[in-house]
Design a protein around this motif. Structure first.
Motif, PDB file in Angstrom:
ATOM      1  N   TRP A  11      -3.378  -1.209  -5.445  1.00 56.22           N
ATOM      2  CA  TRP A  11      -2.005  -1.834  -4.638  1.00 56.22           C
ATOM      3  C   TRP A  11      -2.336  -3.330  -4.448  1.00 56.22           C
ATOM      4  CZ3 TRP A  11      -3.165  -2.988   0.429  1.00 56.22           C
ATOM      5  CH2 TRP A  11      -4.486  -2.396   0.865  1.00 56.22           C
TER       6      TRP A  11
ATOM      7  N   ARG B 179       1.223   3.950  -3.090  1.00 53.74           N
ATOM      8  CA  ARG B 179       0.524   5.431  -3.067  1.00 53.74           C
ATOM      9  C   ARG B 179       1.739   6.185  -3.153  1.00 53.74           C
ATOM     10  NH1 ARG B 179      -3.817   5.463   1.502  1.00 53.74           N
ATOM     11  NH2 ARG B 179      -3.870   7.778   0.748  1.00 53.74           N
ATOM     12  N   GLY B 180       2.689   5.720  -3.558  1.00 52.56           N
ATOM     13  CA  GLY B 180       3.760   6.582  -3.950  1.00 52.56           C
ATOM     14  C   GLY B 180       4.854   7.041  -2.802  1.00 52.56           C
TER      15      GLY B 180
ATOM     16  N   GLU C 242       0.402   8.464   7.223  1.00 52.92           N
ATOM     17  CA  GLU C 242      -0.113   9.869   6.842  1.00 52.92           C
ATOM     18  C   GLU C 242      -0.163  10.872   7.874  1.00 52.92           C
ATOM     19  OE1 GLU C 242      -3.564   9.481   4.611  1.00 52.92           O
ATOM     20  OE2 GLU C 242      -2.833  10.505   2.914  1.00 52.92           O
TER      21      GLU C 242
ATOM     22  N   LEU D 134       0.999  10.925   1.091  1.00 48.28           N
ATOM     23  CA  LEU D 134       0.453   9.680   0.215  1.00 48.28           C
ATOM     24  C   LEU D 134      -0.282  10.100  -0.830  1.00 48.28           C
ATOM     25  CD1 LEU D 134       1.478   8.332   3.073  1.00 48.28           C
ATOM     26  CD2 LEU D 134      -0.118   6.610   2.463  1.00 48.28           C
ATOM     27  N   GLU D 135      -0.264   9.425  -2.115  1.00 45.54           N
ATOM     28  CA  GLU D 135      -0.985   9.542  -3.123  1.00 45.54           C
ATOM     29  C   GLU D 135      -2.382   9.138  -2.891  1.00 45.54           C
ATOM     30  OE1 GLU D 135       1.147   7.944  -6.388  1.00 45.54           O
ATOM     31  OE2 GLU D 135       2.532   9.227  -6.398  1.00 45.54           O
ATOM     32  N   ASP D 136      -3.350   9.496  -3.638  1.00 49.60           N
ATOM     33  CA  ASP D 136      -4.755   8.823  -3.358  1.00 49.60           C
ATOM     34  C   ASP D 136      -4.736   7.574  -3.301  1.00 49.60           C
ATOM     35  OD1 ASP D 136      -5.643  11.568  -3.117  1.00 49.60           O
ATOM     36  OD2 ASP D 136      -6.381  11.643  -5.153  1.00 49.60           O
ATOM     37  N   ASP D 137      -5.740   6.907  -2.526  1.00 48.98           N
ATOM     38  CA  ASP D 137      -5.684   5.638  -2.818  1.00 48.98           C
ATOM     39  C   ASP D 137      -6.719   5.071  -3.806  1.00 48.98           C
ATOM     40  OD1 ASP D 137      -5.905   2.614  -2.522  1.00 48.98           O
ATOM     41  OD2 ASP D 137      -6.534   2.993  -0.280  1.00 48.98           O
TER      42      ASP D 137
ATOM     43  N   ALA E 191      -1.515   2.976   6.339  1.00 48.23           N
ATOM     44  CA  ALA E 191      -1.368   3.995   5.420  1.00 48.23           C
ATOM     45  C   ALA E 191      -1.884   5.229   6.191  1.00 48.23           C
ATOM     46  CB  ALA E 191      -2.080   3.707   4.094  1.00 48.23           C
TER      47      ALA E 191
ATOM     48  N   GLU F 298      -4.641  -0.557   5.112  1.00 47.07           N
ATOM     49  CA  GLU F 298      -5.208   0.907   5.077  1.00 47.07           C
ATOM     50  C   GLU F 298      -5.106   1.647   6.289  1.00 47.07           C
ATOM     51  OE1 GLU F 298      -8.440  -0.323   1.695  1.00 47.07           O
ATOM     52  OE2 GLU F 298      -9.089  -0.350   3.742  1.00 47.07           O
TER      53      GLU F 298
ATOM     54  N   VAL G 235       0.781  -1.250   0.089  1.00 43.23           N
ATOM     55  CA  VAL G 235       0.089   0.035  -0.090  1.00 43.23           C
ATOM     56  C   VAL G 235       0.997   1.240  -0.039  1.00 43.23           C
ATOM     57  CG1 VAL G 235      -0.314  -0.075   2.654  1.00 43.23           C
ATOM     58  CG2 VAL G 235      -2.200   1.082   1.001  1.00 43.23           C
TER      59      VAL G 235
END
Ligand SMILES: Cc1cc2nc3c(=O)[nH]c(=O)nc-3n(C[C@H](O)[C@H](O)[C@H](O)COP(=O)(O)OP(=O)(O)OC[C@H]3O[C@@H](n4cnc5c(N)ncnc54)[C@H](O)[C@@H]3O)c2cc1C
Length: 542
Positions: free
Chosen positions: A403, A37-38, A390, A396-399, A386, A383, A33
């Motif tokens: 992934w 998400r980057g 955050e 983080l990029e949008d979910d 993540a 999740e 994840v």
């Protein structure tokens, strides 16, 4: 450079957003994840991927019907929804299957109450599985002749799900997904020390293969060390709200006891549920639940005797199962989460301890710790990790939900069309074994396309490599390049389940094993083969 070595060299001197310590299900899903998400992610395990607890499970994705006994409605609801989500995301890898529970006079519940419970369980899971049914003893016997109904009052069949391959391959898929999203990942690398210096952690790692020291810096650490989370937190002087205790569970793999793809469920003499779970052409009996003080456990004579005695008393077999029938054994500890409140939790009823997970976040130390959990709940764990990361201020990029999960139906359809055009399934006809096209798709997803090319170019790539192992030569070449196999056992036991389902003598027959080692390790094949055989011999002596 081979996959592992190139990853280790990227670790050394690297600067990462997050270092994940532990490559069981919780670490692997976190890597997938966060990388997806980057973030710049590093993940290490001091053993193989899923080499500890995450290769000792019952391979079930389930809501936990039995937790209703403890009125854990919230947990059952959460796990049932997680199971539904996994079934949807992994249609080839995770399948729904029936759990037929035969209740005898020693069972803690009468069949009518179990039937009521199974209807409630179905509702809690939003009716997403087949409808449960009540069964009389004769119906049980006609559907499952192997069950001894002498003492049976009735039963139920309700539905949950299981991992068609094994747990460790499922974990590996998350590691692979993380790597594809840019994570740096290495097995057999131990985190030896970590010190916080300003905004960063300076981390020392030990490459257990080469003996070399590796250093990196990371902005945050995810402690996903499973049974070892407390030890790491202690090392970092990180005081957490939760901690873990251990519950040991074992499984015995035996010849197939029923040809039907369903789980048989029974209450043992201690009134605890245990199961006969399908594993290809084998059955897996388990599990047990024993409080232990250490994560390092083994199957004892007493464990074996207990499970064999319990199952023999409940089945009508021509010959009772004996130790000679055991093909393989699994043993592990469930890391169960409790409050870190100074209580030693000695006096609690062990069976009632929750199977939930907790995630503790230390904002100042920048450590996220995952306590407990189930493979079933892995997407939620990902999740939640993540969200915790955050909170630490890492952007983080949008979910997009990309992934995890298998490729889209159209990609599968395209693969099946290509497989059909080249008559892939005609290469092998084995009774009771799934078609090759389905097997390759399930194991490799998109990567299975290139296997078709290889088989088209070199027909010998489509040949079986170990007589009864259901592995093609092309899969071995693929594993050598892409599956970070460092020791022969990594392939035999975890990327594949050959060691679990094929008898030792059969594995050693002929030249197959030597060829497997040759493909995987090239020049080092003799050493790796000798190491694997020595380990198997040592296990056989115990
Ligand atoms: C008998 C049994 C049956 C189960 N059945 C099911 C089931 O059917 N369904 C289900 O959903 N769940 C089941 N579970 C629960 C599930 O298997 C576990 O909750 C889960 O596997 C725990 O995963 P983890 O990632 O936390 O730990 P682990 O898989 O143990 O991973 C932790 C990793 O951290 C690594 N590590 C530790 N310290 C370091 C360090 N210093 N440096 C590098 N690496 C380190 C270890 O090597 C290890 O690989 C079962 C568990 C057991 C024991």
């Amino acid at each position: 450079m081979e996959l592992r070595a190139s990853n280790v060299s990227r670790l050394d001197g690297g600067t990462f957003d997050v270092l994940i310590v532990g490559g069981g299900i919780n670490g692997a899903v976190s890597a997938a994840v966060l990388a997806g998400r980057g973030l710049d992610v590093a993940i290490v395990d001091r053993g193989d991927w899923a080499g500890f607890t995450s290769s000792s499970s019952s391979n079930l994705a389930w809501g936990g019907f039995k937790y209703l006994e403890n009125y854990e409605l919230n947990l059952v609801r959460k796990l049932s929804l997680s199971r539904n989500r996994l079934l949807k995301a992994y249609p080839s890898n995770i399948s729904q299957l029936g759990f037929m529970a035969a209740l005898d006079h020693g069972s803690p519940f009468p069949p009518w109450l179990a039937a009521l419970g199974s209807s409630a369980y179905w509702a809690i899971g939003n009716f997403q599985t087949h409808r449960p049914q009540f069964l009389g003893p004769e119906e049980i016997k006609s559907q499952e002749p192997v069950i001894n109904i002498d003492n049976v009052r009735g039963g139920i069949e309700y539905y949950d799900a299981y991992l068609r391959d094994n747990d460790s391959r499922f974990v590996w898929n998350f590691v692979r997904q993380a790597i594809e999203a840019g994570a740096t990942a290495a097995n057999y690398v131990e985190m030896t020390s970590a010190f916080q210096h300003g905004a960063n952690w300076n981390v020392e790692l030990h490459d257990l293969e080469t003996g070399e020291q590796v250093s990196l810096t990371a902005k945050a650490i995810v402690n996903a060390a499973g049974p070892f989370v407390d030890a790491l937190n202690k090392q970092w002087e990180n005081v957490t709200e939760h901690r873990i205790v251990y519950s040991k569970g074992i499984h015995l793999v035996v010849p197939q006891l029923t040809e039907n793809e369903r789980v048989l469920a029974f209450f043992d003499d201690t009134q605890r549920l245990f199961y006969v779970i399908p594993m290809g052409r084998r059955s897996v009996i388990g599990t047990t639940d024993t409080r232990v003080k250490t994560p390092f456990t083994e199957v004892t004579e007493q464990d074996r005797d207990f499970l064999l005695e319990q199952i023999n008393a409940r089945l009508d077999l021509d010959e009772p199962l004996t130790k000679e029938d055991i093909i393989a054994e699994r043993c592990g500890v469930r890391p169960l989460v409790v409050l870190n409140d100074g209580d030693d939790h000695e006096d609690i009823d062990w069976g009632t301890l929750s199977r939930k997970h907790e995630i503790d976040l230390d904002m100042e130390r920048r450590i996220v710790t995952i306590f407990g959990g189930k493979i079933t709940d892995c997407l939620n764990v990902g999740e939640e990790v993540a969200a915790a990361v955050e909170k630490l201020g890492l952007a983080l990029e949008d979910d997009l939900g990309d992934w995890y999960g298998e490729p889209a139906d159209e990609v599968r359809d395209d693969f099946m069309r290509q497989a059909k055009r080249m008559k892939l399934d005609d290469l092998r006809h084995k009774k009771g074994v799934e078609p090759l096209s389905e097997r390759l798709w399930r194991r490799y997803g998109r990567r299975a396309f290139s296997m078709l090319d290889e088989i088209r170019q070199k027909p010998e790539m489509g040949e079986d490599i170990l007589a009864s192992a259901d592995y093609l030569r092309v899969e071995l070449h693929h594993a050598a390049r892409h599956e970070m196999i460092t020791h022969l056992e990594d392939f035999m036991l975890r990327r594949s389940k050959i060691d679990l389902v094929v008898r030792n003598e059969k594995i050693r027959e002929g030249n197959g094993l030597a060829e497997v080692s040759q493909i995987l390790f090239g020049d080092a094949s003799d050493t790796k083969l000798a190491e694997y055989l020595a380990k198997k011999d040592a296990e056989a002596r115990v």
